[in-house]
Every structure is written in C-alpha cells, then in structure tokens.
Design a protein around this motif. Structure first.
Motif, PDB file in Angstrom:
ATOM      1  N   CYS A 186      25.330  14.951 -70.827  1.00 39.22           N
ATOM      2  CA  CYS A 186      26.518  14.405 -71.640  1.00 39.22           C
ATOM      3  C   CYS A 186      26.730  13.016 -71.215  1.00 39.22           C
ATOM      4  O   CYS A 186      26.978  12.373 -71.679  1.00 39.22           O
ATOM      5  CB  CYS A 186      27.636  15.510 -71.453  1.00 39.22           C
ATOM      6  SG  CYS A 186      27.463  17.108 -72.526  1.00 39.22           S
ATOM      7  N   CYS A 189      24.561  10.724 -72.535  1.00 39.55           N
ATOM      8  CA  CYS A 189      24.811  10.594 -73.755  1.00 39.55           C
ATOM      9  C   CYS A 189      25.996   9.951 -74.370  1.00 39.55           C
ATOM     10  O   CYS A 189      26.080   8.857 -74.930  1.00 39.55           O
ATOM     11  CB  CYS A 189      25.111  12.093 -74.445  1.00 39.55           C
ATOM     12  SG  CYS A 189      24.905  12.245 -76.180  1.00 39.55           S
ATOM     13  N   LYS A 190      27.203  10.052 -73.429  1.00 38.48           N
ATOM     14  CA  LYS A 190      28.488   9.388 -73.614  1.00 38.48           C
ATOM     15  C   LYS A 190      28.401   7.780 -72.935  1.00 38.48           C
ATOM     16  O   LYS A 190      28.882   6.918 -73.654  1.00 38.48           O
ATOM     17  CB  LYS A 190      29.598   9.982 -72.841  1.00 38.48           C
ATOM     18  CG  LYS A 190      30.216  11.268 -73.496  1.00 38.48           C
ATOM     19  CD  LYS A 190      30.923  10.759 -74.907  1.00 38.48           C
ATOM     20  CE  LYS A 190      31.718  11.897 -75.200  1.00 38.48           C
ATOM     21  NZ  LYS A 190      30.705  12.860 -75.911  1.00 38.48           N
ATOM     22  N   CYS A 196      28.816  12.764 -80.558  1.00 39.08           N
ATOM     23  CA  CYS A 196      28.489  14.126 -80.010  1.00 39.08           C
ATOM     24  C   CYS A 196      28.093  15.014 -81.278  1.00 39.08           C
ATOM     25  O   CYS A 196      28.980  15.392 -82.031  1.00 39.08           O
ATOM     26  CB  CYS A 196      29.654  14.802 -79.318  1.00 39.08           C
ATOM     27  SG  CYS A 196      29.384  16.162 -78.651  1.00 39.08           S
ATOM     28  N   VAL A 197      26.740  15.595 -81.051  1.00 41.69           N
ATOM     29  CA  VAL A 197      26.531  16.574 -82.249  1.00 41.69           C
ATOM     30  C   VAL A 197      27.139  17.943 -82.069  1.00 41.69           C
ATOM     31  O   VAL A 197      27.108  18.682 -83.064  1.00 41.69           O
ATOM     32  CB  VAL A 197      25.052  16.678 -82.156  1.00 41.69           C
ATOM     33  CG1 VAL A 197      24.247  15.409 -82.542  1.00 41.69           C
ATOM     34  CG2 VAL A 197      24.533  17.387 -81.154  1.00 41.69           C
ATOM     35  N   CYS A 205      24.425  22.459 -79.172  1.00 42.08           N
ATOM     36  CA  CYS A 205      23.634  21.265 -78.035  1.00 42.08           C
ATOM     37  C   CYS A 205      23.661  21.840 -76.688  1.00 42.08           C
ATOM     38  O   CYS A 205      24.781  22.389 -76.226  1.00 42.08           O
ATOM     39  CB  CYS A 205      24.469  19.988 -78.351  1.00 42.08           C
ATOM     40  SG  CYS A 205      23.712  18.544 -77.014  1.00 42.08           S
ATOM     41  N   GLY A 207      23.297  20.031 -74.089  1.00 39.09           N
ATOM     42  CA  GLY A 207      23.446  18.923 -73.349  1.00 39.09           C
ATOM     43  C   GLY A 207      24.305  19.126 -71.989  1.00 39.09           C
ATOM     44  O   GLY A 207      24.100  18.710 -70.911  1.00 39.09           O
TER      45      GLY A 207
ATOM     46  N   ASN B 305      32.493  15.120 -69.999  1.00 39.54           N
ATOM     47  CA  ASN B 305      32.977  14.352 -71.070  1.00 39.54           C
ATOM     48  C   ASN B 305      34.065  13.871 -71.136  1.00 39.54           C
ATOM     49  O   ASN B 305      34.363  12.655 -71.832  1.00 39.54           O
ATOM     50  CB  ASN B 305      32.471  15.370 -72.332  1.00 39.54           C
ATOM     51  CG  ASN B 305      31.279  15.423 -72.947  1.00 39.54           C
ATOM     52  OD1 ASN B 305      30.837  14.297 -73.314  1.00 39.54           O
ATOM     53  ND2 ASN B 305      30.675  16.592 -72.938  1.00 39.54           N
TER      54      ASN B 305
HETATM   55  S1  SF4 Z   1      26.910  17.933 -76.101  1.00 38.07           S
HETATM   56 FE1  SF4 Z   1      25.074  17.030 -76.661  1.00 38.07          FE
HETATM   57  S2  SF4 Z   1      25.674  15.304 -77.930  1.00 38.07           S
HETATM   58 FE2  SF4 Z   1      27.719  16.088 -76.992  1.00 38.07          FE
HETATM   59  S3  SF4 Z   1      27.847  14.626 -75.284  1.00 38.07           S
HETATM   60 FE3  SF4 Z   1      26.810  16.661 -74.503  1.00 38.07          FE
HETATM   61  S4  SF4 Z   1      24.670  15.920 -74.970  1.00 38.07           S
HETATM   62 FE4  SF4 Z   1      25.682  14.640 -76.101  1.00 38.07          FE
END
Ligand code: SF4
Ligand code: SF4
Ligand code: SF4
Lengths: 284, 426
Positions: A186, A189-190, A196-197, A205, A207, B305
């Motif tokens: 993540c 990805c961020k 975010c899928v 996901c 991730g 996140n």
């Molecule tokens: S859950 Fe998947 S798409 Fe979402 S931030 Fe994490 S890796 Fe990326």
C-alpha cells in the motif's frame, strides 16, 4: 567482498605503483525447480547489463553463457525450490561454493507455486500428468532454499523486480545494506498516487499484507494485488480476511485460495490458508 | 435528523475554544495572504478563462479529475477535464463515485490526493554525489520546483498546508518547525492555490469540528464557491488580486451572495462525521495506557494508508542508492509511515514493535503531542484516513471510544487470529 591482492612495494618511493588488475567478484546464478523467470529478470536489465558484466565476473550462469568457471564464487543467486532428491543434494554443494547466497523469487523463498502439491498427493498428480510416472523422481514436498541451507538474503517476488535485483547486487558490491523495504505494498501504491482498488472498487487486494517491491504493478492496471511478493513484515492476515469476509462477503474457501498461491507455503500465509481451509470445511 | 444536526452544531461549538487554541497563530506563514477581498462573481463559462490565464502565466494547472473511479489530482488542459456532474459516497473504508448534479463541477469531496503530493513529493531526489578521493562531490541537487497552480483545493487542505508550514517552513521566531526545507518553501511560494469551498461535504468529513472548513477564509490566492451559473470568487493574496483583475468578474447579486451563504451553512450541517475536539489533548494524555489500544490493534493492518493520505503527515525516509561501481550515489527521500516496522528500527531493535504502540503513537501524535511539537492539531478533519483505511478504522470513533472509557466499543470486526504474527521477528 573481493580482497585486492596486496600491492608489491614500489621500487622507488616516488614512483606511482602500477594499477593492479582488479579482481572482480564472481557471480553465480543457479536454477532449481522454477520457470526461469527470475533469471530472465537479470537479463531484462538491458541498460545495466554491460555495467554489471563489468562490475562482476559472471562465472556461472547457464541461462546466459555456456562457459563455466570453477568455484568458489563470491555471490550466488539461487532461483527455484527444492523439489527433487537431486536438488536436495545439489543445494548443499551450491552453498559450499558461494560466500554469499541469495534466494531469489517466490520459488526459492517460499517453495513457489509447485509447493501447492505439499497439500496434495504427489503420486496421484504424477499418475495423472505423466505418461510414465515411474520415471518421475520428486520429493513429497517442494520447499524453499532456506529449508535446506543457510541463506544470507531473500529477495521476494514472482518474478523478482529487476530494480531490486540490481539494488541487491549494488549493495553487495559496495558492502552496504540493500534498500529492500519490508513494509506492505500500500505504501508503494500510495506513493505512486494510484486509486485504491480495495476501497474504491471492493476488489480483494492483498496489498495490505504483501511486501512492497513490485512497484504496485497490479493496482496500476486496476486489479487487486495477488500477493506475489509474499508476506510483509508482521502481516495482519486475519484482520484483512475479516474485511473480505464481512464487507465483501467472500467465503473462506475463496480467501484460502487467495492466500495459498505463489507464496502459500511461506509462513504466515501457510497457517492462514490452513485456517481458512478449516473454516471452509466447517461451513460445508 | 434535526436533533442530530443540532447535536453536531453543539459539538462544533463546544470545540471552538480548543480549536482556536489549536489553530491560533497559523496565519503568519511562509506566504502571507491578505484577508480575502470583496466577493465577486465568476460566470461558469469564465472558468475556462481562469485556466487559460494560469496557463498563459506559465503554470501547469493541476485539478481534480476522475481516474479509474476516483477523484485525483492530475494536470488538466481545460475545465473539460474536471469531474462535471460527479459526486462521491464515502464511508468507513469505502469510496464510490456517484452521479451528481450535472450542472455542478465541484460537488464531490476530497479524494486520496492532497496538495501534500505537490509541496512534499512522495519520492524525490535530494542530491547526487560522486566519490572523490577521501570526500565526495555533489553533482546534482533536487529537481527544479515546478510551477503549479492547484485548482480545487479544499479548505481543510489549506489548513493542512498551514500545518505543514510549521513542519517544513520558516515560521515566526517562536518556531515549531522540524527543519527548514528550502524545496518546500520554494514550492510554497511558487504554487498558486485556487480554493473551492465545500458545498457538499463527504461522508467522512468533519472539518467543522476543527473549524477548518467548509469555507476557506485564508491561505488561498483565489477562492470559489460554486453556484449553478458560476462562482462567488474572492481574492486572498496580492497575486490572487492580480489574477482577478484579468478575469471577467462582475458584481454578485444579493441573491447569489445569500445563496452562497446558505450553501455554506448547509454544508456545516451536513458533515459526515464529528469529532469532539474539546479537551481531546488532555484525553489522550490520560489514555496512554488503555485497553482500547489493544482492541484497535486487533483491527489495524499497520498498512500505513492513513498516513499516506493524511495531508499533514510528514514522515519520510532517506535512502542512498549507489550504482554498481559505488562511485555515483543518488540520495532519495520517500514518504514513510510510523506504521512500518523499519520506521522506528534502531540497533537495539524496533522502538514500536507492537501494533498497539503504533496505532497509539499515530493517534496521540495527531491529536495530542503534535500540539506540543508544533502548537497546532495534526488533524484538520478531512476524513481521508477513514475512507482509505482498508478496514475502515475511524479516527472520530476511536476517540469517542476512548472517551466513553471503552465501554460502548464497536464489536471488533477482526478477532485475533493465531496466525497474526504480531510481535514476532520480521
Ligand atoms: S489495498 Fe491494494 S490498491 Fe489499495 S493501496 Fe493497498 S495495494 Fe494499493
Ligand atoms: S488524521 Fe485523518 S481526518 Fe485528520 S487530517 Fe489526517 S487524514 Fe484527515
Ligand atoms: S488505521 Fe487503517 S489505514 Fe492506518 S495503518 Fe491501520 S489499517 Fe492501515
């Protein structure tokens, strides 16, 4: 890594000593049970390949050159899992021949996709797949390199990321710690600024429990990470699984299959997939 | 429903003293903005003039666009690239685009991107250097600061910029900053901010609780409040005034002004969430040890996140990457998170090994110790961490749970599992 031979004392103190021919560290690349994809990633480093061949002496790399220089080697990269009695013996020799041994890719670090057979009956498989099953000599289980010999470093991925491979070799050559993050995907990805899928599309996901390093390839094309880089540091599989089960209504059997794939035999994915398998069985 | 609104209002009102204390002094920043000028009216068709004007002045205009079902900041060529008629539904851990009013352009709430991405890029080269004898020679510095105009910045994000000013910028003498960051300061000076006030807050917004929105009063060059035929437009800086002078603005009618005010009041009443900010700092000081931290640790993934999307989070890591010869080195700075294992890793091991300690650190930093460090709250109420948390952990709910003495907690959505490897070595 490579000790430069001591320079001869110069005849005259004022004279510059002639430059010593540099002894380049010797690199060996081995294949065990695998698809060759990780070795290809090394060859895919087209722009850096010449610099690499200059920095190290490629002493043993059958995928790339026929010539074999005799051991010992400074760095050995091992691709593939241990699946056959022959491999079980060969890995011991490989370990003895290499100062620094790195397992590369999901097969070498977790047992890989072929370790799915560890939950099944190998004999039955061979009977169905091969015309002459009696010719097949394979072990009951496919296991990672670290299950057999001491491994100095493990590089995750199916296949490994060429940038990470280069970073690893650079770090080894320069006697520093490789910058290989162990946090989850993540963060990568961020940083890339990808939508975010999971939160935006309800995709399952992986991730949040998978180690970064691929560059968030899958979310970048709008699909869920399927965990090919294996577990991150301290993955919270149960907490994510709850999300999949409750908010996305995914049955335990599906969650089990998601976790038990490329890195399914690697802890803690292994225990987690067993857990969901039991849950699935209870539901039936 | 009405009672709920009244309650929220009360809460917002109750939080005023604290919020004032928390936000006080945030006006003297890197870029001083004059108090907003008189409201004018920008006809809808003239939005294109604004974009063209900015482009003519050499700005790359960055605005909200729909990317794979999410509103994100991307460079735009014209207002056609903006998400017309788009709204969003944001809940704990979920985000979905929805059909909006086809005549409106800015109906949606914040997406995952914030101005942080442009002022403090997620991955940035700091320098390149080459080994030379015993020392080294710097061969390159950071990339040039791009000339960007950010269109559609929300009031909470303006507040977040003022928070980051205290971290990276040169503040007043009673400085709270971590360290002066020349690139940031230059980007701050150069980046033009066109704010858009929120007429339709998202399901996880709670700026009213902090007093950071839904209307921007400072920190922008231009601000827009969207009406059907156009925008109420205010200039908030000398640069904004210059721009305004070149735009086809007219006097707004009384009705238009009343409508804009009505929309702002309505937005205040439609906050998706509320945080009882009164004495939240003291609360978290008291709750250093609380069983609730164990409970959150069962749900949190430690994925980071929340920190990536938070417009105020500023942690980074610096890595030196050598080439194969070991002669050329590139030093790169990347966003980092207090939720990673390596973040607090020292020779003695990780400082915060357990998830309990990481979530606690994050929440206490945001709402409590940030104030000690920077004299301001680390949360501005944008709600991003709630939307983009894969398991929907809600900062407002966690604070409420701590306040309620952990008695009326939501049932843990993720019971402990034997295979969660928390606390085990990586
Ligand atoms: S859950 Fe998947 S798409 Fe979402 S931030 Fe994490 S890796 Fe990326
Ligand atoms: S803590 Fe959450 S709500 Fe507060 S500013 Fe950060 S992302 Fe927004
Ligand atoms: S609170 Fe949510 S987004 Fe933040 S680290 Fe925990 S699970 Fe991830």
């Amino acid at each position: 890594m490579a000790e430069a031979p001591t320079a001869e004392p110069a005849a005259e103190p004022a004279a510059q000593p002639a430059p010593e021919p540099r002894r380049r560290p010797r690199l060996a690349v081995y294949k065990f049970s695998s698809c060759d994809g990780c070795q290809l990633q090394l060859l895919n480093l087209e722009d850096e390949l010449l610099a690499l061949a200059d920095a190290v002496e490629i002493a043993y790399f059958l995928e790339a050159r026929r010539q074999e220089l005799p051991p010992p080697y400074d760095v050995g990269l091992v691709e593939g899992s241990i699946s056959t009695p022959e491999e079980e013996e060969r890995i011991q020799t490989v370990r003895r021949n290499c100062k620094f041994l790195v397992a590369i890719g999901a097969c070498a670090t977790s047992g890989g996709i072929q370790s799915l057979r560890n939950w099944a009956n190998v004999e039955e498989f061979t009977r169905h797949v091969y015309a002459r099953p009696q010719w097949i000599k394979s072990l009951e289980t496919a296991t990672p390199i670290a299950a057999h010999v001491f491994v100095d470093f493990e590089l995750h991925g199916c296949p490994v990321n060429p940038r990470q491979l280069l970073e690893l070799v650079s770090a080894l050559l320069n006697h520093r710690r490789p910058n290989i993050p162990t946090h989850c995907l993540c963060i990568e990805c961020k940083r890339r600024g990808l939508p975010c899928v999971l939160s935006a599309h309800g995709e399952p996901c992986l991730g949040p429990i998978t180690q970064a390093g691929c560059g968030a390839l899958c979310p970048a094309v709008g699909r869920a990470c399927y965990g090919c880089f294996g577990p991150m540091e301290q993955p919270r599989i149960g907490a994510l699984g709850e999300r999949f089960a409750q908010a996305q209504q995914r049955p335990p059997a599906e969650i089990m299959r998601m976790i038990r794939s490329f890195n399914g035999y690697l802890e803690p994915f292994k225990q987690a997939s067993d857990h969901y398998e039991r849950q699935a069985a209870q539901q039936d | 429903m009405l009672r709920a609104v009244a309650r929220r209002r009360q809460r917002a009102a109750a939080s005023l003293p604290n919020r004032d204390a928390a936000m006080k002094g945030t006006t003297a920043m890197v870029v001083s903005h004059a108090s907003p000028g008189a409201p004018r009216f920008l006809p809808r068709a003239a939005l294109a003039d604004l974009v063209t004007l900015l482009q003519d002045e050499g700005f790359t205009v960055v605005g909200p666009t729909v990317v794979d079902g999410v509103v994100m900041y991307r460079p735009i060529d014209s207002p056609d690239d903006l998400p017309h008629g788009v709204n969003d539904v944001q809940q704990r851990g979920t985000y979905r685009l929805a059909e909006g009013d086809p005549e409106l352009t800015f109906e949606f709430a914040s997406g995952p991107d914030s101005p942080k991405r442009f002022l403090f890029p997620p991955q940035q080269q700091l320098m390149q250097f080459r080994v030379q004898g015993e020392g080294f020679e710097v061969t390159a510095g950071p990339p040039d600061v791009p000339k960007i105009a950010l269109l559609g910045v929300r009031p909470c994000d303006l507040a977040a910029i003022r928070v980051q000013d205290r971290v990276f910028g040169q503040d007043d003498p009673a400085t709270f900053r971590c360290e002066s960051e020349p690139w940031y300061e230059q980007a701050r000076e150069q980046t033009l901010l066109v704010a858009v006030n929120c007429t339709s807050p998202g399901g996880n917004c709670f700026c009213v609780s902090w007093g950071t929105g839904p209307e921007a009063h400072e920190g922008f060059d231009l601000s827009l409040t969207e009406l059907r035929d156009g925008f109420i437009c205010r200039a908030g800086s000398p640069r904004g005034k210059e721009l305004a002078a070149k735009l086809p603005l007219r006097e707004p009618t009384r009705t238009e002004l009343d409508l804009a005010e009505l929309l702002m009041n309505r937005a205040c009443e439609h906050m998706g969430r509320a945080l009882d900010t009164a004495s939240v700092k003291e609360l978290l000081e008291q709750k250093r040890e609380d069983s609730h931290w164990d409970e959150v640790a069962q749900r949190c993934l430690s994925c980071g996140n929340c920190t990536m999307v938070c417009p105020t989070c500023f942690c980074s890591t610096v890595t030196d990457v050598t080439d194969l010869s070991g002669e050329e080195t590139t030093r790169v700075r990347s966003w980092e998170s207090c939720f990673t294992h390596q973040f607090s890793y020292t020779v003695a091991g990780p400082g915060r090994d357990s998830l309990r300690s990481r979530y606690r650190h994050w929440l206490r930093h945001k709402l409590c110790t940030w104030q000690d460090q920077f004299g301001v709250s680390g949360c501005v109420g944008c709600g991003r961490c709630i939307t983009w948390c894969p398991v929907g952990i809600d900062i407002t709910q966690e604070v409420q749970a701590l306040r309620n003495d952990s008695t009326s907690l939501p049932a843990p959505i993720a019971p402990a599992c034997a295979f969660s490897s928390e606390g085990s070595p990586p």
